[in-house]
Design a protein around this motif. Sequence first.
Motif, mmCIF file in Angstrom:
data_model
loop_
_atom_site.group_PDB
_atom_site.id
_atom_site.type_symbol
_atom_site.label_atom_id
_atom_site.label_comp_id
_atom_site.label_asym_id
_atom_site.label_seq_id
_atom_site.Cartn_x
_atom_site.Cartn_y
_atom_site.Cartn_z
ATOM 1 N N GLY A 138 69.380 -0.365 -10.070
ATOM 2 C CA GLY A 138 68.917 0.106 -11.322
ATOM 3 C C GLY A 138 70.454 1.101 -10.892
ATOM 4 O O GLY A 138 70.665 1.929 -12.158
ATOM 5 N N LYS A 139 71.429 0.667 -11.048
ATOM 6 C CA LYS A 139 73.194 1.159 -10.824
ATOM 7 C C LYS A 139 72.872 1.730 -12.055
ATOM 8 O O LYS A 139 73.750 2.542 -12.376
ATOM 9 N N THR A 140 73.712 1.530 -13.056
ATOM 10 C CA THR A 140 73.844 1.263 -14.502
ATOM 11 C C THR A 140 73.106 1.704 -15.123
ATOM 12 O O THR A 140 72.849 3.240 -16.106
ATOM 13 N N TYR A 141 71.845 1.510 -14.865
ATOM 14 C CA TYR A 141 70.511 2.285 -15.994
ATOM 15 C C TYR A 141 70.536 4.119 -16.516
ATOM 16 O O TYR A 141 70.536 4.909 -16.475
ATOM 17 N N TYR A 186 80.217 -8.651 -23.297
ATOM 18 C CA TYR A 186 80.579 -8.132 -21.925
ATOM 19 C C TYR A 186 79.650 -6.205 -22.229
ATOM 20 O O TYR A 186 79.325 -6.699 -21.028
ATOM 21 N N LEU A 187 79.595 -6.194 -22.875
ATOM 22 C CA LEU A 187 79.010 -4.376 -23.444
ATOM 23 C C LEU A 187 77.969 -4.527 -23.755
ATOM 24 O O LEU A 187 76.753 -3.616 -23.635
ATOM 25 N N ARG A 188 76.930 -5.420 -23.826
ATOM 26 C CA ARG A 188 75.453 -6.140 -24.015
ATOM 27 C C ARG A 188 74.309 -5.273 -23.133
ATOM 28 O O ARG A 188 73.843 -4.036 -23.716
ATOM 29 N N PRO A 189 74.343 -5.307 -22.018
ATOM 30 C CA PRO A 189 74.032 -4.282 -20.970
ATOM 31 C C PRO A 189 73.983 -3.112 -21.291
ATOM 32 O O PRO A 189 73.307 -2.295 -20.872
ATOM 33 N N LEU A 190 74.968 -2.483 -21.845
ATOM 34 C CA LEU A 190 75.443 -1.090 -22.026
ATOM 35 C C LEU A 190 74.525 -0.737 -23.376
ATOM 36 O O LEU A 190 74.011 0.187 -23.166
ATOM 37 N N ALA A 228 83.094 14.617 -20.988
ATOM 38 C CA ALA A 228 82.284 13.817 -21.934
ATOM 39 C C ALA A 228 82.019 13.194 -20.005
ATOM 40 O O ALA A 228 82.453 13.340 -19.106
ATOM 41 N N PHE A 229 81.513 11.912 -20.121
ATOM 42 C CA PHE A 229 79.715 11.514 -18.907
ATOM 43 C C PHE A 229 80.814 9.930 -19.298
ATOM 44 O O PHE A 229 80.474 9.488 -20.427
ATOM 45 N N ILE A 230 81.290 9.409 -18.235
ATOM 46 C CA ILE A 230 82.038 8.028 -18.275
ATOM 47 C C ILE A 230 81.361 7.509 -17.745
ATOM 48 O O ILE A 230 81.324 7.547 -16.019
ATOM 49 N N ILE A 231 80.878 6.594 -17.984
ATOM 50 C CA ILE A 231 80.424 5.142 -16.849
ATOM 51 C C ILE A 231 81.692 4.243 -16.942
ATOM 52 O O ILE A 231 81.403 3.273 -18.046
ATOM 53 N N LEU A 232 81.969 3.503 -16.031
ATOM 54 C CA LEU A 232 82.695 2.720 -15.593
ATOM 55 C C LEU A 232 81.487 1.611 -14.817
ATOM 56 O O LEU A 232 81.460 1.430 -13.617
ATOM 57 N N ASP A 233 81.587 0.508 -15.493
ATOM 58 C CA ASP A 233 80.438 -1.094 -14.962
ATOM 59 C C ASP A 233 81.118 -1.593 -14.649
ATOM 60 O O ASP A 233 82.154 -2.166 -14.901
ATOM 61 N N GLU A 234 80.309 -2.217 -13.752
ATOM 62 C CA GLU A 234 80.053 -3.959 -13.457
ATOM 63 C C GLU A 234 82.511 -3.366 -12.636
ATOM 64 O O GLU A 234 82.985 -4.800 -12.431
ATOM 65 N N GLY A 260 78.692 -1.274 -9.417
ATOM 66 C CA GLY A 260 79.472 -2.383 -8.649
ATOM 67 C C GLY A 260 79.475 -2.891 -7.851
ATOM 68 O O GLY A 260 78.016 -2.206 -7.144
ATOM 69 N N ASP A 261 79.174 -4.363 -7.581
ATOM 70 C CA ASP A 261 78.541 -5.103 -6.709
ATOM 71 C C ASP A 261 79.534 -6.249 -6.155
ATOM 72 O O ASP A 261 80.096 -7.022 -6.850
ATOM 73 N N ILE A 262 80.063 -5.421 -5.269
ATOM 74 C CA ILE A 262 81.245 -6.298 -4.056
ATOM 75 C C ILE A 262 80.533 -8.005 -3.677
ATOM 76 O O ILE A 262 81.743 -8.113 -3.404
ATOM 77 N N THR A 263 79.675 -8.007 -4.026
ATOM 78 C CA THR A 263 79.055 -9.601 -3.963
ATOM 79 C C THR A 263 79.523 -10.151 -4.947
ATOM 80 O O THR A 263 79.013 -11.859 -4.723
ATOM 81 N N GLN A 264 79.757 -9.875 -5.928
ATOM 82 C CA GLN A 264 79.658 -10.443 -7.491
ATOM 83 C C GLN A 264 80.789 -10.094 -7.653
ATOM 84 O O GLN A 264 80.814 -9.736 -9.045
ATOM 85 N N ILE A 265 82.145 -10.640 -6.865
ATOM 86 C CA ILE A 265 83.965 -10.041 -7.855
ATOM 87 C C ILE A 265 84.602 -11.736 -8.422
ATOM 88 O O ILE A 265 83.875 -13.089 -8.486
ATOM 89 N N ASP A 266 84.671 -11.527 -9.912
ATOM 90 C CA ASP A 266 85.335 -12.829 -10.534
ATOM 91 C C ASP A 266 86.064 -12.812 -10.853
ATOM 92 O O ASP A 266 86.857 -13.440 -11.524
ATOM 93 N N LEU A 267 87.270 -12.244 -10.461
ATOM 94 C CA LEU A 267 88.416 -12.073 -10.656
ATOM 95 C C LEU A 267 88.901 -13.478 -9.264
ATOM 96 O O LEU A 267 88.058 -13.414 -8.734
#
Length: 323
Positions: A138-141, A186-190, A228-234, A260-267
């Motif tokens: 529930g981090k983002t939601y 990429y933005l759809r969950p937001l 502003a309330f600013i959220i950076l996801d992923e 973010g989830d540091i176990t799911q890095i796609d870089l």
Amino acid sequence: MAEKIVKVESSEQLSELFGQFDGNISSIKKRFGVNIVARDGDIKIIGDEPGAAGAEKALSALIRMNSSGQPLSEHTIRYVSSMVADGADEQLAELGGDGICVTSSGKIVRPRTVGQQRYIDVIKKNTIVLGIGPAGTGKTYLAVAMAVKAFREHKVKKIILTRPAVEAGENLGFLPGDLQDKVDPYLRPLYDALFDMFGADNFSRYMEKGIIEVAPLAYMRGRTLDEAFIILDEAQNTTSQQIKMFLTRLGNESRMVITGDITQIDLPESKRSGLVEAVKILKGIDDIYIHRFTEKDVVRHKLVQDIIKAYEKFYEGRAKNNG
């Protein structure tokens, strides 16, 4: 054998505690190895002393949560039983009370775990919060819910949500459409979270007026974001330069939540995660808080918790073997 009696406030609450086809009670009985029956409008627990005491604590906590408005879902039963079994039942007192906000369908958004409750509390108290943890916590939601709450209370004038457009096994260039069409997936969950909170009409109107902005992280460069309330996801998929750029966009009367989830890095392997670096650099700075979720905070299907535990065990074993 020990016997415990747990008082129930009403027949409706008793019915909810037992659940459909007694599913809730069956789960508690199995977890603590006891027998549980309804007796004269209350609940009677029969079993050995440790098991009966555990079941009594779990049922008492569930009754307290239900009385404060928390629905007794399968997840809630499982979570409370797990916390009691681990000796952390006193922490459950932190749950309850008023919800965060109400969705367009009338649903009250509430923290469902102690970790989620603490996440909400630190967002209230700090200007910048980093929420780090596995999928389904529930981090983002919850961050979006807090943004909506701040907007409705006139504490901010805008809600800005952003994500790095990093390919997870796909390539943006091969997706059809213009740039906006390419980044929208990429933005759809937001979009989904905001749509759930505001409803179709309000969401569209706020987007048109610029009150809500959902954009790739690259669009934040060169801006100062006031009120502003600013959220950076992923954020695990940001580079060091990107997350520094984002953090320095903070303007007057604004708040930031970075998830973010540091176990799911796609870089690519050649690039370091900006989130991993930021956790080390920002640690200890006043008014910045780093909140960590665990697998206990996962509120999706039970199997998600099991999957996360299995991967953690695998990676720990591999690290030990390589160590």
